[in-house]
Motif scaffolding. Structure first.
Motif, PDB file in Angstrom:
ATOM      1  N   GLY A  72      39.470  46.791  41.984  1.00 29.55           N
ATOM      2  CA  GLY A  72      39.972  48.134  41.763  1.00 29.55           C
ATOM      3  C   GLY A  72      41.389  48.102  41.209  1.00 29.55           C
ATOM      4  N   PRO A  73      41.883  49.240  40.696  1.00 26.28           N
ATOM      5  CA  PRO A  73      43.237  49.284  40.130  1.00 26.28           C
ATOM      6  C   PRO A  73      44.285  48.818  41.140  1.00 26.28           C
ATOM      7  CG  PRO A  73      42.029  51.298  39.622  1.00 26.28           C
ATOM      8  CD  PRO A  73      41.191  50.543  40.605  1.00 26.28           C
ATOM      9  N   GLY A  74      45.166  47.920  40.693  1.00 27.07           N
ATOM     10  CA  GLY A  74      46.241  47.428  41.537  1.00 27.07           C
ATOM     11  C   GLY A  74      45.826  46.416  42.587  1.00 27.07           C
ATOM     12  N   GLU A  75      44.552  46.012  42.602  1.00 29.22           N
ATOM     13  CA  GLU A  75      44.049  45.141  43.661  1.00 29.22           C
ATOM     14  C   GLU A  75      43.950  43.645  43.320  1.00 29.22           C
ATOM     15  OE1 GLU A  75      43.689  45.929  46.619  1.00 29.22           O
ATOM     16  OE2 GLU A  75      43.015  47.981  46.849  1.00 29.22           O
ATOM     17  N   PRO A  76      43.924  43.244  42.040  1.00 32.65           N
ATOM     18  CA  PRO A  76      43.627  41.839  41.741  1.00 32.65           C
ATOM     19  C   PRO A  76      44.500  40.812  42.454  1.00 32.65           C
ATOM     20  CG  PRO A  76      43.452  43.125  39.743  1.00 32.65           C
ATOM     21  CD  PRO A  76      43.996  44.048  40.797  1.00 32.65           C
ATOM     22  N   LEU A  77      45.805  40.972  42.447  1.00 34.35           N
ATOM     23  CA  LEU A  77      46.664  39.957  43.055  1.00 34.35           C
ATOM     24  C   LEU A  77      46.517  39.941  44.567  1.00 34.35           C
ATOM     25  CD1 LEU A  77      49.949  40.027  40.931  1.00 34.35           C
ATOM     26  CD2 LEU A  77      48.171  38.275  41.003  1.00 34.35           C
ATOM     27  N   ARG A  78      46.313  41.100  45.174  1.00 34.43           N
ATOM     28  CA  ARG A  78      46.118  41.123  46.622  1.00 34.43           C
ATOM     29  C   ARG A  78      44.827  40.405  46.987  1.00 34.43           C
ATOM     30  NH1 ARG A  78      43.295  43.097  50.257  1.00 34.43           N
ATOM     31  NH2 ARG A  78      42.053  44.348  48.811  1.00 34.43           N
ATOM     32  N   VAL A  79      43.752  40.678  46.241  1.00 33.70           N
ATOM     33  CA  VAL A  79      42.478  40.002  46.491  1.00 33.70           C
ATOM     34  C   VAL A  79      42.624  38.498  46.246  1.00 33.70           C
ATOM     35  CG1 VAL A  79      40.092  39.755  45.713  1.00 33.70           C
ATOM     36  CG2 VAL A  79      41.085  42.038  45.979  1.00 33.70           C
ATOM     37  N   ALA A  80      43.329  38.123  45.180  1.00 32.84           N
ATOM     38  CA  ALA A  80      43.506  36.703  44.856  1.00 32.84           C
ATOM     39  C   ALA A  80      44.226  35.973  45.984  1.00 32.84           C
ATOM     40  CB  ALA A  80      44.280  36.558  43.552  1.00 32.84           C
ATOM     41  N   ARG A  81      45.256  36.596  46.545  1.00 32.72           N
ATOM     42  CA  ARG A  81      45.995  35.947  47.640  1.00 32.72           C
ATOM     43  C   ARG A  81      45.144  35.855  48.898  1.00 32.72           C
ATOM     44  NH1 ARG A  81      50.466  39.400  45.473  1.00 32.72           N
ATOM     45  NH2 ARG A  81      51.723  38.004  44.161  1.00 32.72           N
ATOM     46  N   ARG A 301      35.986  34.312  26.245  1.00 30.82           N
ATOM     47  CA  ARG A 301      37.183  33.566  26.591  1.00 30.82           C
ATOM     48  C   ARG A 301      38.076  34.408  27.480  1.00 30.82           C
ATOM     49  NH1 ARG A 301      35.952  35.334  21.954  1.00 30.82           N
ATOM     50  NH2 ARG A 301      36.250  33.455  20.706  1.00 30.82           N
ATOM     51  N   ALA A 302      38.928  33.727  28.237  1.00 25.98           N
ATOM     52  CA  ALA A 302      39.901  34.410  29.101  1.00 25.98           C
ATOM     53  C   ALA A 302      41.175  33.582  29.134  1.00 25.98           C
ATOM     54  CB  ALA A 302      39.342  34.581  30.517  1.00 25.98           C
ATOM     55  N   VAL A 303      42.315  34.254  29.128  1.00 30.50           N
ATOM     56  CA  VAL A 303      43.614  33.588  29.228  1.00 30.50           C
ATOM     57  C   VAL A 303      44.185  33.864  30.612  1.00 30.50           C
ATOM     58  CG1 VAL A 303      45.978  33.478  28.326  1.00 30.50           C
ATOM     59  CG2 VAL A 303      44.050  33.725  26.748  1.00 30.50           C
ATOM     60  N   THR A 304      44.668  32.832  31.278  1.00 25.28           N
ATOM     61  CA  THR A 304      45.223  32.996  32.621  1.00 25.28           C
ATOM     62  C   THR A 304      46.590  33.668  32.560  1.00 25.28           C
ATOM     63  OG1 THR A 304      44.056  31.041  33.435  1.00 25.28           O
ATOM     64  CG2 THR A 304      45.962  31.770  34.709  1.00 25.28           C
ATOM     65  N   LEU A 305      46.699  34.804  33.234  1.00 24.20           N
ATOM     66  CA  LEU A 305      47.980  35.500  33.332  1.00 24.20           C
ATOM     67  C   LEU A 305      48.820  34.960  34.483  1.00 24.20           C
ATOM     68  CD1 LEU A 305      46.756  39.174  32.758  1.00 24.20           C
ATOM     69  CD2 LEU A 305      47.788  37.608  31.084  1.00 24.20           C
ATOM     70  N   ARG A 306      48.138  34.600  35.569  1.00 22.11           N
ATOM     71  CA  ARG A 306      48.841  34.030  36.717  1.00 22.11           C
ATOM     72  C   ARG A 306      47.880  33.152  37.513  1.00 22.11           C
ATOM     73  NH1 ARG A 306      52.549  37.740  40.486  1.00 22.11           N
ATOM     74  NH2 ARG A 306      53.445  38.019  38.404  1.00 22.11           N
ATOM     75  N   CYS A 307      48.307  31.934  37.766  1.00 18.42           N
ATOM     76  CA  CYS A 307      47.535  31.036  38.632  1.00 18.42           C
ATOM     77  C   CYS A 307      48.019  31.253  40.060  1.00 18.42           C
ATOM     78  CB  CYS A 307      47.732  29.592  38.209  1.00 18.42           C
ATOM     79  SG  CYS A 307      46.789  28.429  39.219  1.00 18.42           S
ATOM     80  N   VAL A 308      47.133  31.733  40.907  1.00 21.25           N
ATOM     81  CA  VAL A 308      47.485  32.009  42.304  1.00 21.25           C
ATOM     82  C   VAL A 308      47.268  30.771  43.172  1.00 21.25           C
ATOM     83  CG1 VAL A 308      46.969  33.480  44.298  1.00 21.25           C
ATOM     84  CG2 VAL A 308      46.940  34.441  41.981  1.00 21.25           C
ATOM     85  N   LYS A 309      46.263  29.970  42.816  1.00 13.96           N
ATOM     86  CA  LYS A 309      45.964  28.749  43.558  1.00 13.96           C
ATOM     87  C   LYS A 309      45.333  27.740  42.604  1.00 13.96           C
ATOM     88  CE  LYS A 309      43.460  27.241  47.750  1.00 13.96           C
ATOM     89  NZ  LYS A 309      42.416  27.653  48.721  1.00 13.96           N
ATOM     90  N   LEU A 310      45.781  26.492  42.685  1.00 12.80           N
ATOM     91  CA  LEU A 310      45.261  25.440  41.820  1.00 12.80           C
ATOM     92  C   LEU A 310      44.886  24.233  42.674  1.00 12.80           C
ATOM     93  CD1 LEU A 310      44.693  24.236  39.005  1.00 12.80           C
ATOM     94  CD2 LEU A 310      47.085  23.502  38.950  1.00 12.80           C
ATOM     95  N   MET A 311      43.617  23.954  42.802  1.00 16.10           N
ATOM     96  CA  MET A 311      43.099  22.818  43.572  1.00 16.10           C
ATOM     97  C   MET A 311      43.826  22.683  44.914  1.00 16.10           C
ATOM     98  SD  MET A 311      40.417  21.542  42.431  1.00 16.10           S
ATOM     99  CE  MET A 311      40.266  20.047  43.377  1.00 16.10           C
TER     100      MET A 311
END
Length: 363
Positions: A72-81, A301-311
């Motif tokens: 939902g709007p404004g939710e991606p980073l919260r869900v990612a964390r 294709r998709a470009v990463t805007l922010r990597c929240v977690k990497l391996m």
């Protein structure tokens, strides 16, 4: 970007993550103490780190899924964390593309991956839709990517000889404990590992040599993406004729930009993750792929805007390492019922192998 000397240090540890400081310093022409001090500084600042995770025949016993997530709007980073606290999600990225988040999900079986997506991921507040594909085969992964700051001769001098695997791998509770301990300190000595695990040093040394030698455990030296020579990440979804899949994957795996290449079970049958100098390089890369592999179709294709977690590594807003979640893909719970604060709390307490560990940072 990091200094040339720091890039050489990272490249040397990419070639041999557990090489003694004396041998590394001798190859690079610096003192062992200087090499160790510089590395400690990179780790403390979150600019570089070492990761341990299943590889080879051990990885082949696990199930990898790539999950596209709409929020939902404004939710991606919260869900990612929220997802980043889970041991079954080694990587999660906020992307510019046809979805908001792209998450990698790993568990021992297809059923457990299914349970995780259905009972955990899809029920997170803020998630509006998910699309999942399974990767039946991983052709190339991040441990092969190089900074390319040292000479081929220096790399050969540092790279250990490959061991010959004898018989089928028997993965034990001790091996799992060793894997997790290496995730905490990939350069820990056999004596230090033995002390922390409560077993004999000779036992640890024997199992460690066997697991690392046959590639059942991979060690990887990472660099914070904004400080890397290739700071931009893009994911390409590709379609190739089934009879050309392996040949195409082998060709892609030889390209220096390729970070990961995996077969997937979707309209696209191949997924490639690339690291590039800038977002503009995607055009040149795609043009080169079309010329070299004319049967290949780029589906999306998709470009990463922010990597929240990497391996397993948690990233701060500047793209530096700020903590870690142990890569315990065998952790219990399978995604049923742990949401919100309960999941974060379980992770911080280390329940089910999912503890979040902060990295030391300067004051």
């Amino acid at each position: 970007m990091l200094s040339e000397s720091d890039l050489k240090l990272v490249d040397a540890l990419q070639a041999s993550p557990r090489v003694p400081w004396s041998a590394l310093g001798r190859t690079l022409g610096i003192g062992a103490a200087t090499a160790a001090r510089h590395w400690d500084g990179l780790v403390e600042r979150g600019e570089a780190w070492l990761t341990a995770y299943p590889g080879g025949e051990l990885r082949a016993r696990l199930t990898l899924a790539l999950v596209e997530i709409d929020c939902g709007p404004g939710e991606p980073l919260r869900v990612a964390r929220e997802l980043a606290a889970d041991p079954h999600v080694p990587t999660v990225e906020y992307v510019a593309g046809h979805c908001d988040l792209l998450a990698h999900v790993v568990a021992p079986t297809l059923r457990e991956v299914s349970d995780y997506v259905i009972h955990r991921l899809s029920r997170l507040p803020g998630v509006t839709a998910t699309r999942t594909v399974i990767s039946p085969r991983l052709f190339a992964e991040g441990s092969r990517w190089r900074v390319r700051a040292i000479s081929p001769g220096q790399r050969r001098a540092l790279t250990p000889a490959a061991a010959t695997a004898n018989g089928a791998l028997r993965f034990t509770d001790l091996d799992r404990a060793l894997l997790l301990a290496l995730g905490e300190d990939a350069r820990a000595s056999a004596a230090a590992l033995a002390q922390s695990l409560g077993v004999g040093a000779s036992t640890v040394r024997r199992r460690l040599d066997a697991l690392l030698g046959r590639g059942a455990i991979h060690l990887r030296c990472e660099i914070a993406r904004p400080l890397s020579p290739a700071p931009v990440t893009a994911t390409l979804w590709l379609r190739v004729p089934p009879d050309k899949l392996e040949a195409t994957a082998r060709t892609l795996g030889q390209l220096p930009e390729i970070r990961m290449c995996a077969a997937v079970s979707g309209a696209a049958n191949l997924c490639a993750v690339v690291w590039l100098r800038s977002q503009h390089d995607t055009v040149e890369l795609e043009s080169g792929l079309a010329a070299q592999l004319p049967w290949l179709e780029i589906v999306d294709r998709a470009v990463t805007l922010r990597c929240v977690k990497l391996m397993g590594r948690l990233m701060d807003d500047a793209g530096r390492s700020a903590g870690r979640v142990p890569l315990d893909f065998w952790a219990g719970g399978g995604g049923r019922g742990r949401t919100g604060a309960a999941a974060r709390g379980a992770a911080r307490r280390g329940g089910g192998g999912g503890g979040v560990f902060p990295c030391p940072r300067p004051a």
